[in-house]
Write an enzyme that holds these catalytic residues in place. Structure first.
Site, PDB file in Angstrom:
ATOM      1  CB  THR A 383      -0.852  -0.044   1.294  1.00 30.00           C
ATOM      2  OG1 THR A 383      -1.751  -1.139   1.204  1.00 30.00           O
ATOM      3  CG2 THR A 383      -1.659   1.213   1.551  1.00 30.00           C
ATOM      4  CB  THR A 401      -4.204   0.069  -0.754  1.00 30.69           C
ATOM      5  OG1 THR A 401      -3.537  -1.185  -0.756  1.00 30.69           O
ATOM      6  CG2 THR A 401      -5.696  -0.169  -0.629  1.00 30.69           C
ATOM      7  CB  SER A 454      -9.598  -0.349   5.250  1.00 28.55           C
ATOM      8  OG  SER A 454      -8.299   0.152   5.069  1.00 28.55           O
ATOM      9  CB  SER A 455      -5.624  -2.017   8.696  1.00 29.61           C
ATOM     10  OG  SER A 455      -6.227  -3.247   8.990  1.00 29.61           O
ATOM     11  N   GLY A 476      -1.011  -3.163   5.989  1.00 36.39           N
ATOM     12  CA  GLY A 476      -2.166  -3.986   6.343  1.00 36.39           C
ATOM     13  C   GLY A 476      -2.437  -3.910   7.834  1.00 36.39           C
TER      14      GLY A 476
HETATM   15  O1  DON Z   1      -7.167  -1.633   3.467  1.00 31.08           O
HETATM   16  C1  DON Z   1      -6.356  -2.370   4.003  1.00 31.08           C
HETATM   17  O2  DON Z   1      -6.229  -2.455   5.212  1.00 31.08           O
HETATM   18  C2  DON Z   1      -5.409  -3.181   3.150  1.00 31.08           C
HETATM   19  N1  DON Z   1      -5.977  -3.376   1.836  1.00 31.08           N
HETATM   20  C3  DON Z   1      -4.125  -2.449   3.091  1.00 31.08           C
HETATM   21  C4  DON Z   1      -3.049  -3.273   2.475  1.00 31.08           C
HETATM   22  C5  DON Z   1      -1.727  -2.812   2.879  1.00 31.08           C
HETATM   23  O3  DON Z   1      -1.532  -1.907   3.640  1.00 31.08           O
HETATM   24  C6  DON Z   1      -0.614  -3.579   2.347  1.00 31.08           C
HETATM   25  N2  DON Z   1       0.617  -2.896   2.676  1.00 31.08           N
HETATM   26  N3  DON Z   1       1.647  -3.223   3.018  1.00 31.08           N
END
Ligand code: DON
Length: 574
Positions: A383, A401, A454-455, A476
């Site tokens: 992301t 993301t 989401s996070s 994430g």
């Molecule tokens: O919205 C979310 O929480 C995930 N789709 C985010 C994914 C993410 O942060 C991956 N990164 N390292």
């Protein structure tokens, strides 16, 4: 905006695209009026600042701020550039959240993707009712309706002062003329090639990318040129929409023209909580991140005594953090989803009495057993986040993301952009872990038009109405814990911003049981490892704990730091 009836789009039954010139003209009049009434123009800081995930986006933000564009203008230009130079996460085929501080007021733009109208709760299950491995992760089945272009457009309509075309120009240039490919981008691509090879067209578009060489994306350049010319309608109604729909039409849950036409962003009320004299302004649902961050900060406050004198990143510190995180992840799985589909108990989750009782449950010495609480965990790979402040003190904290690296791996033929795999953020089968280990309940089950939990936690701390910290990260489920640790590094341990970001971070998320994740970037080893193992923790290496981009304002001077874990960089703009 004026809608032209004269310009039918190839292959479409009804789509109409706006007369760009007329729209731009009236828009410019509004912007001039905004400037003349002093909208956002009072200079409060000696400099603007940017912390961005690569040098191209940092350069572009710097140029926009130098031309007196505001933080939102810079954010829009950065987001489009990252869709070109940071294809593993920067995007126009994904979605995200933009936390904006403008003229002293907080705004939160939710441009998260949502499920198509024909999506069903069981769409990733086989006839036996089992989750089909990988179906929600790789390829066209995993794609949710993209929100990014609508989000950037809506932010521009509300706060932008520079022309839309101007803000897209740098991205168009990097797509058509190319950019020099970073080693990290190649590393990230290479780990995904095998996954994408048979199920997507990824290799045809990104296979030729080579470290240190110029990489051009002509189809993407043309798509961005059309978006620059025709505005948001091009993506959701125009030729780009046609290409996207055509690509996904043969699937049993297609993304249709209506899905694109009906996609909406939502201006939400951000979560705002007082903490140590600051207002923490952060992400509301459908992100779990703001709730997670506030729960961590507030429970730690309750446990002030237990944290007093505990050395940074000592075994006791990691243990206390893990105990707090455990409770946050239990709540996340049980109570959080799309607020437009169900009432969420946000007030109760943030109530001082609740947080007090949760904090008091923790075992100060050993990992506590909380088997009775339903767990939730999520792992993803990529992301991206950027933080910007302008001299007027307006700030943007933006996380967006494709979900995992390069999203679904599907590139829209003819349009040259990657599509997300954010459908995997839903609970594919409530109660069953998906490929990334996510366990959820009905509250995050798939439904048409619903946003997946989401996070992402783009956050702004203010004091007396002025911005004090602008922070965010990918990662994430690791996102809000990473932000929490950096805030504490600054606040409790008095570290410089650069050190606070560079320090080792750990992660714990309830399940797997008593597991503390460490990162190869800064391993848990030696005495610390022995002590944690001695307390009953399993230590597991896992990726890196985020890529923080942060700005702090000291009186009237900002400073910025980019995470040494990745290829971010900072700029001060005097
Ligand atoms: O919205 C979310 O929480 C995930 N789709 C985010 C994914 C993410 O942060 C991956 N990164 N390292």
């Amino acid at each position: 905006m004026k809608i032209s009836t004269k310009k039918p789009v190839q292959g479409a039954s009804t789509p109409e695209i706006p007369e760009h010139d007329a729209a731009e003209e009236s828009w410019h009049l509004i912007q001039r009026a905004k400037r003349e009434t002093g909208y956002g123009a009072k200079l409060k800081l000696k400099a603007g600042a940017v912390a961005a995930p690569d040098r191209y986006s940092a350069d572009v933000a710097e140029a926009v701020l130098e031309e007196d564009g505001n933080a939102v203008d810079a954010a829009i230009a950065v987001a489009f550039v990252l869709a070109v130079t940071y294809p593993e996460a920067g995007n126009i085929g994904g979605g995200g959240f933009m936390n904006i501080h403008f003229d002293g007021q907080p705004y939160f733009l939710d441009y998260r993707e949502c499920a198509p109208a024909q999506a069903t709760r069981d769409m990733y299950l086989d006839d036996a009712g089992e989750v089909v491995p990988g179906k929600s992760v790789v390829g066209r089945h995993s794609v949710a309706i993209p929100g990014t272009v609508r989000g950037l457009w809506d932010a521009h309509q509300r706060f932008g002062t520079m022309s839309w075309q101007r803000l897209l120009d740098p991205a168009i240039r990097y797509a058509k003329q190319g950019f020099v490919v970073h080693r990290q981008l190649i590393e990230r691509r290479d780990v995904m090639l095998a996954d994408f090879e048979c199920k997507t067209n990824f290799t045809r578009f990104f296979g030729a990318m080579a470290q240190g060489k110029v990489f051009r994306q002509p189809d993407l350049g043309n798509t961005l040129t059309r978006i620059a010319k025709y505005g948001v309608s091009e993506f959701y109604l125009g030729a780009t929409a046609e290409m996207l729909v055509r690509q996904l039409s043969t699937y049993d849950v297609p993304i249709t023209r209506d899905d694109l036409r009906n996609y909406c962003t939502v201006w939400r009320k951000p979560l705002i909580e007082t903490w140590n004299g600051y207002q923490v302004v952060t992400a509301p649902p459908p992100s779990s991140g703001g709730i997670g961050l506030i729960q961590l900060l507030k429970m730690k406050e309750v446990l002030k005594g237990a944290f007093a004198g505990v050395a940074h990143n000592s075994a006791q510190y990691v243990h206390l953090f893990s105990e707090l995180a455990k409770r946050v992840f239990a709540d996340r799985a049980e109570y959080l989803g799309d607020p437009d589909f169900q009432t969420l108990p946000v007030d109760r989750l943030l109530h001082p009495a609740y947080l007090r009782s949760r904090a008091m449950e923790i075992d100060l010495a050993a990992p506590s057993k909380i088997g009775a609480v339903k767990p939730g965990l999520q792992e993803s790979d990529e992301t991206t986040h950027f933080s910007i402040i302008d001299k007027a003190g307006n700030a943007v904290s933006n996380t967006y993301t494709l979900n995992s690296k390069f999203g679904s791996g599907v590139v829209v033929e003819g349009a040259g952009f990657l599509l997300n795999n954010d459908m995997d953020d839903f609970s594919c089968k409530p109660g069953v872990a998906n490929r990334f280990g996510l366990v959820g309940t009905d509250i995050n089950a798939i439904a048409p038009g619903k946003r997946m939990l989401s996070s992402m936690t783009p956050t702004i701390l203010t004091k007396d109405g002025q911005v004090s910290l602008v922070i965010g990260t990918p990662g994430g489920s690791r996102i809000f814990g990473s932000i929490f640790q950096v805030i504490n590094n600054v606040h409790d341990f008095g570290m410089s911003l650069t050190q606070a970001v560079a320090e080792m971070r750990v992660h714990h998320q309830l399940l797997p049981v008593d597991t503390v994740y460490w990162e190869p970037y800064a391993p848990i080893e030696g005495v610390l490892a022995e002590e944690l193992i001695g307390r009953g923790y399993n230590l597991q290496p896992r990726f890196t704990n985020g890529d923080i981009q942060v700005i702090r304002v000291n009186d009237d001077m900002p400073e910025a730091a980019a995470d040494p874990r990745a290829r971010g960089t900072v700029r001060l703009v005097n």
